[in-house]
Design a protein around this motif. Structure first.
Motif, PDB file in Angstrom:
ATOM      1  N   VAL A 194       0.841  -1.205   0.000  1.00  0.00           N
ATOM      2  CA  VAL A 194       0.000   0.000   0.000  1.00  0.00           C
ATOM      3  C   VAL A 194       0.874   1.253   0.000  1.00  0.00           C
ATOM      4  N   ARG A 195       1.912   1.269   0.854  1.00  0.00           N
ATOM      5  CA  ARG A 195       2.798   2.434   0.910  1.00  0.00           C
ATOM      6  C   ARG A 195       3.478   2.680  -0.440  1.00  0.00           C
ATOM      7  N   THR A 196       3.889   1.608  -1.097  1.00  0.00           N
ATOM      8  CA  THR A 196       4.541   1.742  -2.402  1.00  0.00           C
ATOM      9  C   THR A 196       3.588   2.332  -3.431  1.00  0.00           C
ATOM     10  N   MET A 197       2.373   1.798  -3.485  1.00  0.00           N
ATOM     11  CA  MET A 197       1.429   2.227  -4.512  1.00  0.00           C
ATOM     12  C   MET A 197       0.903   3.645  -4.277  1.00  0.00           C
ATOM     13  N   LEU A 198       0.913   4.093  -3.024  1.00  0.00           N
ATOM     14  CA  LEU A 198       0.427   5.440  -2.710  1.00  0.00           C
ATOM     15  C   LEU A 198       1.578   6.399  -2.399  1.00  0.00           C
ATOM     16  N   ALA A 199       2.788   6.026  -2.769  1.00  0.00           N
ATOM     17  CA  ALA A 199       3.974   6.821  -2.439  1.00  0.00           C
ATOM     18  C   ALA A 199       3.913   8.212  -3.075  1.00  0.00           C
ATOM     19  N   PRO A 200       4.375   9.229  -2.346  1.00  0.00           N
ATOM     20  CA  PRO A 200       4.367  10.605  -2.886  1.00  0.00           C
ATOM     21  C   PRO A 200       5.572  10.860  -3.797  1.00  0.00           C
ATOM     22  N   VAL A 201       5.774   9.988  -4.756  1.00  0.00           N
ATOM     23  CA  VAL A 201       6.908  10.078  -5.685  1.00  0.00           C
ATOM     24  C   VAL A 201       6.333  10.054  -7.103  1.00  0.00           C
ATOM     25  N   PRO A 202       6.724  10.986  -7.960  1.00  0.00           N
ATOM     26  CA  PRO A 202       6.047  11.118  -9.263  1.00  0.00           C
ATOM     27  C   PRO A 202       6.274   9.980 -10.246  1.00  0.00           C
ATOM     28  N   ILE A 203       7.191   9.077  -9.970  1.00  0.00           N
ATOM     29  CA  ILE A 203       7.451   7.998 -10.922  1.00  0.00           C
ATOM     30  C   ILE A 203       7.055   6.626 -10.372  1.00  0.00           C
ATOM     31  N   VAL A 204       6.467   6.592  -9.178  1.00  0.00           N
ATOM     32  CA  VAL A 204       6.163   5.319  -8.515  1.00  0.00           C
ATOM     33  C   VAL A 204       4.672   5.251  -8.189  1.00  0.00           C
ATOM     34  N   GLY A 205       4.125   4.029  -8.230  1.00  0.00           N
ATOM     35  CA  GLY A 205       2.747   3.804  -7.822  1.00  0.00           C
ATOM     36  C   GLY A 205       1.752   4.545  -8.700  1.00  0.00           C
ATOM     37  N   VAL A 206       0.628   4.959  -8.103  1.00  0.00           N
ATOM     38  CA  VAL A 206      -0.424   5.599  -8.902  1.00  0.00           C
ATOM     39  C   VAL A 206       0.058   6.930  -9.473  1.00  0.00           C
ATOM     40  N   ARG A 207       0.967   7.598  -8.785  1.00  0.00           N
ATOM     41  CA  ARG A 207       1.506   8.857  -9.322  1.00  0.00           C
ATOM     42  C   ARG A 207       2.381   8.578 -10.551  1.00  0.00           C
ATOM     43  N   GLY A 208       3.054   7.441 -10.553  1.00  0.00           N
ATOM     44  CA  GLY A 208       3.837   7.057 -11.727  1.00  0.00           C
ATOM     45  C   GLY A 208       2.945   6.818 -12.936  1.00  0.00           C
ATOM     46  N   MET A 209       1.768   6.217 -12.696  1.00  0.00           N
ATOM     47  CA  MET A 209       0.805   6.007 -13.790  1.00  0.00           C
ATOM     48  C   MET A 209       0.386   7.342 -14.385  1.00  0.00           C
ATOM     49  N   ARG A 210       0.154   8.330 -13.512  1.00  0.00           N
ATOM     50  CA  ARG A 210      -0.281   9.645 -13.998  1.00  0.00           C
ATOM     51  C   ARG A 210       0.847  10.357 -14.751  1.00  0.00           C
ATOM     52  N   THR A 211       2.085  10.152 -14.315  1.00  0.00           N
ATOM     53  CA  THR A 211       3.224  10.734 -15.034  1.00  0.00           C
ATOM     54  C   THR A 211       3.339  10.123 -16.423  1.00  0.00           C
ATOM     55  N   LEU A 212       3.179   8.804 -16.520  1.00  0.00           N
ATOM     56  CA  LEU A 212       3.201   8.141 -17.828  1.00  0.00           C
ATOM     57  C   LEU A 212       2.042   8.639 -18.699  1.00  0.00           C
ATOM     58  N   ALA A 213       0.879   8.860 -18.101  1.00  0.00           N
ATOM     59  CA  ALA A 213      -0.272   9.373 -18.858  1.00  0.00           C
ATOM     60  C   ALA A 213       0.044  10.746 -19.454  1.00  0.00           C
ATOM     61  N   ARG A 214       0.706  11.607 -18.668  1.00  0.00           N
ATOM     62  CA  ARG A 214       1.077  12.938 -19.174  1.00  0.00           C
ATOM     63  C   ARG A 214       2.059  12.820 -20.335  1.00  0.00           C
ATOM     64  N   ARG A 215       3.007  11.884 -20.205  1.00  0.00           N
ATOM     65  CA  ARG A 215       3.977  11.670 -21.290  1.00  0.00           C
ATOM     66  C   ARG A 215       3.254  11.173 -22.547  1.00  0.00           C
ATOM     67  N   MET A 216       2.291  10.284 -22.371  1.00  0.00           N
ATOM     68  CA  MET A 216       1.553   9.726 -23.510  1.00  0.00           C
ATOM     69  C   MET A 216       0.670  10.792 -24.156  1.00  0.00           C
ATOM     70  N   GLN A 217       0.115  11.674 -23.345  1.00  0.00           N
ATOM     71  CA  GLN A 217      -0.757  12.748 -23.848  1.00  0.00           C
ATOM     72  C   GLN A 217      -0.005  13.627 -24.854  1.00  0.00           C
ATOM     73  N   LYS A 218       1.310  13.776 -24.663  1.00  0.00           N
ATOM     74  CA  LYS A 218       2.111  14.675 -25.501  1.00  0.00           C
ATOM     75  C   LYS A 218       2.509  14.049 -26.841  1.00  0.00           C
ATOM     76  N   LEU A 219       2.265  12.746 -27.022  1.00  0.00           N
ATOM     77  CA  LEU A 219       2.644  12.094 -28.274  1.00  0.00           C
ATOM     78  C   LEU A 219       1.814  12.630 -29.431  1.00  0.00           C
ATOM     79  N   SER A 220       2.460  12.781 -30.576  1.00  0.00           N
ATOM     80  CA  SER A 220       1.751  13.214 -31.778  1.00  0.00           C
ATOM     81  C   SER A 220       1.188  12.001 -32.506  1.00  0.00           C
ATOM     82  N   PRO A 221      -0.129  11.984 -32.826  1.00  0.00           N
ATOM     83  CA  PRO A 221      -0.729  10.817 -33.503  1.00  0.00           C
ATOM     84  C   PRO A 221      -0.070  10.487 -34.834  1.00  0.00           C
ATOM     85  N   GLY A 222       0.492  11.502 -35.513  1.00  0.00           N
ATOM     86  CA  GLY A 222       1.070  11.257 -36.833  1.00  0.00           C
ATOM     87  C   GLY A 222       2.544  10.895 -36.833  1.00  0.00           C
ATOM     88  N   ASP A 223       3.180  10.900 -35.680  1.00  0.00           N
ATOM     89  CA  ASP A 223       4.618  10.613 -35.593  1.00  0.00           C
ATOM     90  C   ASP A 223       4.840   9.106 -35.441  1.00  0.00           C
TER      91      ASP A 223
END
Length: 326
Positions: A194-223
C-alpha cells in the motif's frame, strides 16, 4: 528428494515458490508475490530499454526472492562470476552435491523459447535441478513441462550483456527456518505494498501512472515514434515479466489466501475488485495493440485518459486496502 516442476504465471515468483516447496514450505506463487510486497508500478524514463523508458509493474529483479527472506527466516546465497567458465564450474559442483539452483538469464539466448518469444530481457529466472551429458535439466516456470538446455546456450544466457546483465547470477537456500506463513507477516507485507502504490513520488505507484499518462498525452498521432512508444508500453505491460494485469491477478490470489489466514472476509472482496482492475489493464493493452497494428486510429490522448482511469481506480483500491489492514 525428487524435484517437482510446477508451471507459474511469472518466472521469479514461480521459481521461488517451486524452490520453497522443494524445501518443505507449502507456498503458492500468489503468496510468494504478496508476501514479498513485489506488486508496484514504476515509470523510469532514465533507464532505457532499446532507447525507450523502463515501465515496471513489480519491484526490481530479485525483490520477490529477497522479500521472502525475513518472513520465512531464510538465508540464501547469491553468487555472480567474472567468467562463464567459473560460473559453469560452480553450477556443476552445486548440482553434483544435490542442490537445486536458481539462475538469472537472458530470454534471448534460451533456445527452448519459440523464436517469436525471444527478446533481449536479462532478468528471466529459472531453476536447474540436474545435468545429463551436456544438457542441463531446467524447470522454467513459464513452461508446462521441464526442458533441457545445452551448456553453451545456458552459459550464453547467463552471461548476456546489457541492461540488468545477470553476470552469471545463481542463488540457493542455505537455511529456511520458518515453514509456515504467519498472519503478522502477511499484514506487514500488505501495508508495505500500500505504501509503495500510494507513495508521494512522481514515478512510482499511482503517481507514476499519472506521469506516464502525461507523457503519452504529448505524443503526436502522426509521428511514427508515437507508435513505437505505445508498442513499447504494451510490451512492458503484457510480455516482459507477466505485466500489469497478470501481476494484479496473482496479487488477487494472495488476497484470497490472506482473507483466510487473517480471518478478514473483506480481503476476499478486495481480491474481486483487483481482478476487475486487472481486466481493465488488459482492455487498455488491447486498445493500444489495436492502434499499433493499424486496426484503430492512433490516439495517444485516449490511451492517456484510460491510464488516468487506472490510476484513479488503483488509488481508491489501495486506500481501501489500507483501511482493511489498519
Amino acid at each position: 528428494m525428487k524435484f517437482e516442476h510446477q508451471q507459474a504465471a511469472h518466472c521469479e515468483s514461480g521459481v521461488i515458490s517451486n524452490l520453497m516447496r522443494h524445501h518443505g514450505v507449502p507456498m503458492t506463487e500468489s503468496m510468494a508475490l504478496g508476501l514479498s510486497s513485489a506488486l508496484s508500478f514504476a515509470y523510469l524514463p532514465f533507464i532505457k530499454l532499446s532507447g525507450l523508458p523502463l515501465i515496471s509493474y513489480r519491484m526490481p529483479p530479485k525483490a520477490i526472492i529477497k522479500g521472502l527472506l525475513a518472513p520465512m527466516a531464510a538465508r540464501f546465497r547469491f553468487e555472480t562470476f567474472r567468467s562463464a567458465e567459473a560460473g559453469a564450474q560452480r553450477l556443476d559442483a552445486l548440482l553434483a552435491g544435490g542442490q537445486i539452483v536458481g539462475l538469472q538469464t537472458s530470454v534471448y539466448w534460451l533456445p527452448y523459447f519459440p523464436p517469436n518469444m525471444r527478446f533481449h530481457f536479462n532478468a528471466h529466472n529459472l531453476l536447474v535441478y540436474g545435468k545429463e551429458g551436456d544438457d542441463y535439466l531446467i524447470s522454467d516456470p513459464v513452461f508446462e513441462e521441464p526442458v533441457r538446455c545445452a551448456s553453451a546456450d545456458l552459459s550464453r544466457a547467463r552471461f548476456a550483456k546489457g541492461v540488468l546483465a545477470p553476470k552469471g547470477l545463481m542463488y540457493y537456500p542455505q537455511a529456511i527456518e520458518r515453514k509456515t506463513v504467519d498472519a503478522a507477516s502477511v499484514t506487514k507485507a500488505i501495508r508495505k505494498t500500500v505504501r509503495t502504490m500510494l507513495a508521494p513520488v512522481p514515478i512510482v505507484g499511482v503517481r507514476g501512472m499519472r506521469t506516464l499518462a502525461r507523457r503519452m498525452q504529448k505524443l503526436s498521432p502522426g509521428d511514427p515514434r508515437s507508435v513505437d512508444f505505445i508498442g513499447h508500453v504494451v510490451r512492458m505491460q503484457e510480455e516482459i515479466g507477466t505485466g500489469g494485469a497478470g501481476f494484479r491477478f496473482i496479487y488477487a490470489g494472495f488476497l484470497q489466501e490472506a482473507a483466510q489466514l487473517l480471518d478478514k472476509p473483506q480481503l476476499q472482496q478486495m481480491s474481486e475488485r483487483l481482478i476487475a482492475i486487472g481486466d481493465d489493464w488488459r482492455a487498455f493493452a488491447l486498445k493500444a495493440a489495436r492502434m499499433v497494428k493499424g486496426r484503430e486510429p492512433v490516439d495517444p490522448a485516449a490511451l492517456a485518459g484510460k491510464l488516468r482511469e487506472q490510476a484513479q481506480q488503483e488509488e481508491t483500491f489501495f486506500r481501501d486496502l489500507r483501511a482493511v489492514v489498519a
